[in-house]
Design an enzyme around this catalytic site. Sequence first.
Site, PDB file in Angstrom:
ATOM      1  N   GLU A   1     -64.832 -18.984-119.540  1.00  0.00           N
ATOM      2  CA  GLU A   1     -64.550 -20.092-118.619  1.00  0.00           C
ATOM      3  C   GLU A   1     -63.144 -20.626-118.827  1.00  0.00           C
ATOM      4  O   GLU A   1     -62.707 -20.829-119.962  1.00  0.00           O
ATOM      5  CB  GLU A   1     -65.578 -21.196-118.855  1.00  0.00           C
ATOM      6  CG  GLU A   1     -66.176 -21.764-117.602  1.00  0.00           C
ATOM      7  CD  GLU A   1     -67.021 -20.767-116.815  1.00  0.00           C
ATOM      8  OE1 GLU A   1     -66.493 -20.209-115.835  1.00  0.00           O
ATOM      9  OE2 GLU A   1     -68.172 -20.547-117.185  1.00  0.00           O
ATOM     10  N   HIS A   2     -62.468 -20.856-117.698  1.00  0.00           N
ATOM     11  CA  HIS A   2     -61.068 -21.334-117.687  1.00  0.00           C
ATOM     12  C   HIS A   2     -60.143 -20.354-118.416  1.00  0.00           C
ATOM     13  O   HIS A   2     -59.095 -20.738-118.916  1.00  0.00           O
ATOM     14  CB  HIS A   2     -60.957 -22.755-118.273  1.00  0.00           C
ATOM     15  CG  HIS A   2     -61.518 -23.792-117.344  1.00  0.00           C
ATOM     16  ND1 HIS A   2     -60.732 -24.592-116.549  1.00  0.00           N
ATOM     17  CD2 HIS A   2     -62.801 -24.127-117.054  1.00  0.00           C
ATOM     18  CE1 HIS A   2     -61.515 -25.401-115.824  1.00  0.00           C
ATOM     19  NE2 HIS A   2     -62.770 -25.137-116.111  1.00  0.00           N
TER      20      HIS A   2
ATOM     21  N   SER B   1     -69.747 -20.921-106.681  1.00  0.00           N
ATOM     22  CA  SER B   1     -68.762 -20.229-105.845  1.00  0.00           C
ATOM     23  C   SER B   1     -69.171 -20.066-104.398  1.00  0.00           C
ATOM     24  O   SER B   1     -69.000 -18.999-103.806  1.00  0.00           O
ATOM     25  CB  SER B   1     -68.416 -18.854-106.410  1.00  0.00           C
ATOM     26  OG  SER B   1     -67.666 -19.019-107.554  1.00  0.00           O
TER      27      SER B   1
ATOM     28  N   ASP C   1     -59.489 -17.392-116.643  1.00  0.00           N
ATOM     29  CA  ASP C   1     -58.907 -16.525-115.593  1.00  0.00           C
ATOM     30  C   ASP C   1     -57.454 -16.887-115.286  1.00  0.00           C
ATOM     31  O   ASP C   1     -56.588 -16.021-115.213  1.00  0.00           O
ATOM     32  CB  ASP C   1     -59.787 -16.467-114.329  1.00  0.00           C
ATOM     33  CG  ASP C   1     -60.017 -17.776-113.609  1.00  0.00           C
ATOM     34  OD1 ASP C   1     -59.651 -18.848-114.143  1.00  0.00           O
ATOM     35  OD2 ASP C   1     -60.575 -17.728-112.485  1.00  0.00           O
TER      36      ASP C   1
ATOM     37  N   TYR D   1     -59.641 -30.328-113.315  1.00  0.00           N
ATOM     38  CA  TYR D   1     -59.334 -28.896-113.338  1.00  0.00           C
ATOM     39  C   TYR D   1     -57.822 -28.695-113.433  1.00  0.00           C
ATOM     40  O   TYR D   1     -57.325 -27.920-114.249  1.00  0.00           O
ATOM     41  CB  TYR D   1     -59.890 -28.238-112.073  1.00  0.00           C
ATOM     42  CG  TYR D   1     -59.810 -26.723-112.068  1.00  0.00           C
ATOM     43  CD1 TYR D   1     -60.885 -25.949-112.472  1.00  0.00           C
ATOM     44  CD2 TYR D   1     -58.646 -26.071-111.661  1.00  0.00           C
ATOM     45  CE1 TYR D   1     -60.822 -24.565-112.458  1.00  0.00           C
ATOM     46  CE2 TYR D   1     -58.574 -24.687-111.647  1.00  0.00           C
ATOM     47  CZ  TYR D   1     -59.665 -23.935-112.044  1.00  0.00           C
ATOM     48  OH  TYR D   1     -59.594 -22.566-112.036  1.00  0.00           O
TER      49      TYR D   1
ATOM     50  N   SER E   1     -67.562 -21.305-102.123  1.00  0.00           N
ATOM     51  CA  SER E   1     -66.308 -21.110-101.381  1.00  0.00           C
ATOM     52  C   SER E   1     -65.851 -19.653-101.451  1.00  0.00           C
ATOM     53  O   SER E   1     -65.440 -19.080-100.440  1.00  0.00           O
ATOM     54  CB  SER E   1     -65.221 -22.068-101.856  1.00  0.00           C
ATOM     55  OG  SER E   1     -65.071 -22.007-103.243  1.00  0.00           O
TER      56      SER E   1
ATOM     57  N   ASP F   1     -63.705 -15.959-109.250  1.00  0.00           N
ATOM     58  CA  ASP F   1     -64.805 -16.079-108.285  1.00  0.00           C
ATOM     59  C   ASP F   1     -64.679 -15.044-107.179  1.00  0.00           C
ATOM     60  O   ASP F   1     -65.661 -14.434-106.756  1.00  0.00           O
ATOM     61  CB  ASP F   1     -64.826 -17.486-107.667  1.00  0.00           C
ATOM     62  CG  ASP F   1     -64.907 -18.570-108.724  1.00  0.00           C
ATOM     63  OD1 ASP F   1     -65.244 -18.252-109.882  1.00  0.00           O
ATOM     64  OD2 ASP F   1     -64.620 -19.736-108.400  1.00  0.00           O
TER      65      ASP F   1
HETATM   66  C1  GLA Z   1     -63.708 -22.286-111.025  1.00  0.00           C
HETATM   67  C2  GLA Z   1     -62.495 -21.529-110.528  1.00  0.00           C
HETATM   68  C3  GLA Z   1     -62.311 -20.223-111.291  1.00  0.00           C
HETATM   69  C4  GLA Z   1     -62.364 -20.454-112.789  1.00  0.00           C
HETATM   70  C5  GLA Z   1     -63.566 -21.322-113.165  1.00  0.00           C
HETATM   71  C6  GLA Z   1     -63.558 -21.690-114.620  1.00  0.00           C
HETATM   72  O1  GLA Z   1     -64.871 -21.573-110.714  1.00  0.00           O
HETATM   73  O2  GLA Z   1     -62.623 -21.253-109.146  1.00  0.00           O
HETATM   74  O3  GLA Z   1     -61.103 -19.618-110.897  1.00  0.00           O
HETATM   75  O4  GLA Z   1     -61.169 -21.019-113.255  1.00  0.00           O
HETATM   76  O5  GLA Z   1     -63.619 -22.507-112.408  1.00  0.00           O
HETATM   77  O6  GLA Z   1     -63.779 -20.575-115.395  1.00  0.00           O
END
Ligand code: GLA
Length: 395
Positions: free
Chosen positions: A35-36, A139, A38, A237, A141, A185
């Site tokens: 997580e976080h 996700s 990418d 974020y 979106s 995502d």
């Molecule tokens: C959201 C963002 C992704 C990623 C996650 C955290 O889903 O759209 O790109 O950064 O948060 O892992």
Amino acid sequence: MTAVNDTATTLFAELTGREPDGLWSAPGRVNLIGEHTDYNDGFVLPFAIPHRTVAAVGVRPDGVGRVRVASTFAAEPVEVAIDELDRLFPTAAGAEPAVPEWAAYPLGVAWALAQAAGVAGTGVDIAIASDVPVGAGLSSSAAIEGATASALNDLWGAGLDRTALARVGRRAENEAVGAPTGIMDQMATMLGERDAATFLDCRSLEARPVPLRIAESGLAILVMDTRVAHAHSTGGYRERREACERGAAIMGVPSLRDVSVADLPRAEELMDDVTFRRVRHVVTENQRVLDTVRVLGEKGPRAIGELLVASHASMRDDFEISVPELDTAVDTALSAGAIGARMTGGGFGGAAIALIEADAERAVSEAVTAAFADAGFGAPHIFTVLPSAGAGRDA
Ligand code: GLA
């Protein structure tokens, strides 16, 4: 025909009086771990879920160069001229999108896809329906982006591959909607496969399926949607991203991908406490993704519980993106016998996942629901998911 396919087809008929040329769909995703990482050029391990967004799409018979979108999210369709898309997007930093936010996803995809493929694009009508829970960090979106991008890629003869379509979706999200997200995502929704997660190197965009063997091992994955709304384009974020960029700059590297666990003592000396903890989360999370892929291969899914739990602790304590509802879901699931559990997605609300024995579904769900009631939280929405297929044409 699924119910969502039916809804999209009916909406298309209401919009146009015609049948669509086809149906394209794309799934939501759960991130198993990573997580976080990418947007730090790191590693992620998401999988597509059975919930999908469907786009019923048809080329306009009148040859007029306009894109019209309707969706079950909104009462009114939105229509723009294709040659106006370059004027509408990118949305200026900090500005509201030039179209209603829901429409910025499909129209942003039309804009980014035409640019990426160098095609002019013919007029199309698009009707969108979805059963991906919205605001749950699953996700929804990226699912809209993936369904729309797949449809326009076919109908406009753009010839982009799945990775290029993921980039199109990400560009729509970043530059049309204005959410500063990474590419996880969109890659998850484009590349998902049944019973596998997608191991993705977010620097090279090299991806490979990693078999999960969830059902075959007698396991299940429970999604515990806290129903606490999260919003990516705001505050938290963006701040986390900035802290990561600051940390990388202090370490003198292009991104935190280039910092290893062995570098952390030096990072701690160089940075303030908050920046250091943000960095430590990303660096250790990258390592946990690599470890998870290895452990899955060597020992199977029952052996990854501790890595999931460590990931949640890191997000809660170092990255500080959890909320009490997510912690309650994770802690309660673990006390009720889950093998592992963690929040998934961007954080600040949304959903947590638990890896459980298939026959423990009822006990874990009831325990989490009861814990939410005891804490005075709103009721969670709990369901199981299996890793599912990625975006594509359905009809
Ligand atoms: C959201 C963002 C992704 C990623 C996650 C955290 O889903 O759209 O790109 O950064 O948060 O892992």
